[in-house]
Scaffold this active site. Structure first.
Site, PDB file in Angstrom:
ATOM      1  N   SER A  22       0.854  -1.188   0.000  1.00 47.79           N
ATOM      2  CA  SER A  22       0.000   0.000   0.000  1.00 47.79           C
ATOM      3  C   SER A  22       0.886   1.233   0.000  1.00 47.79           C
ATOM      4  CB  SER A  22      -0.871   0.001   1.267  1.00 47.79           C
ATOM      5  OG  SER A  22      -1.494   1.258   1.476  1.00 47.79           O
ATOM      6  N   TYR A  51      -1.162  -0.108  10.896  1.00 51.49           N
ATOM      7  CA  TYR A  51      -1.294  -0.482   9.489  1.00 51.49           C
ATOM      8  C   TYR A  51      -0.065  -0.043   8.713  1.00 51.49           C
ATOM      9  CZ  TYR A  51      -3.308  -0.986   4.812  1.00 51.49           C
ATOM     10  OH  TYR A  51      -3.540  -1.351   3.503  1.00 51.49           O
TER      11      TYR A  51
END
Length: 255
Positions: free
Chosen positions: A149, A162
Site C-alpha cells: 500500500s 497499518y
C-alpha cells in the site's frame, strides 16, 4: 496460440473478494490455473464457478493462513494436486484504523497476523517450489507479488500499526528480492492508494464516517480492483530478461 500463462499454477490469497478475486479472474484469462485461498468458502466456490464458466480453470482452498499449519498445508495441497507453483500473489490484508491511545490491541494483533505473518508463512512454504519452477519450468521464471500500500511509504495519523505492517512488507520484499533475483524468482510489490474494496468496512462506523469525511475531497475517484489486477498481470507476464552474466557469455555476432 498459447496464452501467456498457459500451464502455470498461480496461488492467490485473500481471494474471496476485491483485489484477490479480480486478480484470480485476470490470471485465469491469461491461461493460468488459479488456486484461490481464503476463509469464506462460499465466496471462493462462487468465484471458481465464475472463472470456469468463463472458460478458465480454478481451484478453491478454504484456510486461515494466519495459522502457520494451515498456510503450509495450503501450499502442500497445491503441490500435491498440480505438481508445481509458478506464481504467488500475497494479497490477503486487513486495515483497522484507530489512534494509538486507547487502541484495541486485539485489532493490532489481527492486522499483524494477516498483513505480515500470513505473508511470511505463505512465502516461506512456497519459495522452494517457486525456485524449482524458475529452474525447470518452460517460462524460466517464477513470480511473487506482494500487495502492499502507499501506507508502506507514507505514515499517516491513526494509521500507525497499518503503516507498520506495510512498511514491513516493503522491507521484506526488497530483502527477498536480493536473495532470489539471480535465481529467476521475481519479487514484485504493488502499493496502491484508495481502492474500492470492502477493506474499510471492517472498521467501526465512527471510523468509516471519519475517513469518508477526510477523503471525500482528496480522492476524486478510487482505483478499482481490476486496476490492481491489470498491474499484477503486467508484472507476471513479462518475459524473463537475460542477466548481465548471461549477456556477457553470449557469443559476439559476426559482421
Amino acid at each position: 496460440m498459447n496464452s501467456p500463462l498457459s500451464g502455470t499454477i498461480a496461488v492467490i490469497t485473500g481471494a474471496s473478494s476485491g483485489i484477490g478475486a479480480a486478480t484470480a479472474r485476470s490470471l485465469a484469462q491469461q491461461g493460468a490455473i488459479v488456486v484461490v485461498i481464503a476463509r469464506r468458502k462460499g465466496r471462493l466456490d462462487s468465484l471458481v464457478l465464475d472463472i470456469e464458466t468463463s472458460g478458465g480453470k480454478a481451484f478453491a482452498i478454504e484456510a486461515d493462513i494466519t495459522d502457520r499449519a494451515q498456510a503450509e498445508q495450503s501450499i502442500a495441497t497445491v503441490v500435491n494436486r498440480f505438481g508445481r507453483i509458478d506464481i504467488l500473489i500475497n494479497n490477503a490484508g486487513l486495515m483497522l484504523i484507530s489512534p494509538i491511545l486507547d487502541a484495541d490491541i486485539d485489532a493490532w494483533e489481527r492486522m499483524i497476523a494477516i498483513n505480515q505473518k500470513a505473508l511470511l508463512y505463505m512465502t516461506h512454504a512456497a519459495l522452494p517450489h517457486l525456485l524449482a519452477a524458475a529452474q525447470d519450468g518452460p517460462r524460466e521464471v517464477a513470480d511473487i507479488v506482494n500487495i502492499s500500500s502507499q501506507a508502506g511509504r507514507i505514515a499517516t495519523k491513526n494509521f500507525g500499526v497499518y503503516n507498520m505492517t506495510k512498511f514491513g512488507v516493503n522491507g521484506f520484499s526488497e530483502s527477498l528480492r536480493q536473495e532470489v533475483t539471480k535465481k529467476n524468482v521475481r519479487i514484485g510489490v504493488l502499493e496502491p492508494g484508495a481502492v474500492a474494496t470492502e477493506l474499510i468496512s471492517h472498521n467501526t462506523e465512527e471510523i468509516r464516517e471519519s475517513l469518508n469525511a477526510t477523503n471525500v475531497d482528496a480522492i476524486h475517484e478510487p482505483l478499482q480492483p481490476e486496476d490492481i489486477a491489470d498491474s499484477v498481470v503486467f508484472m507476471v507476464t513479462r518475459h524473463r530478461r537475460a542477466s548481465i552474466a548471461e549477456l556477457w557469455a553470449m557469443p559476439t555476432s559476426q559482421a
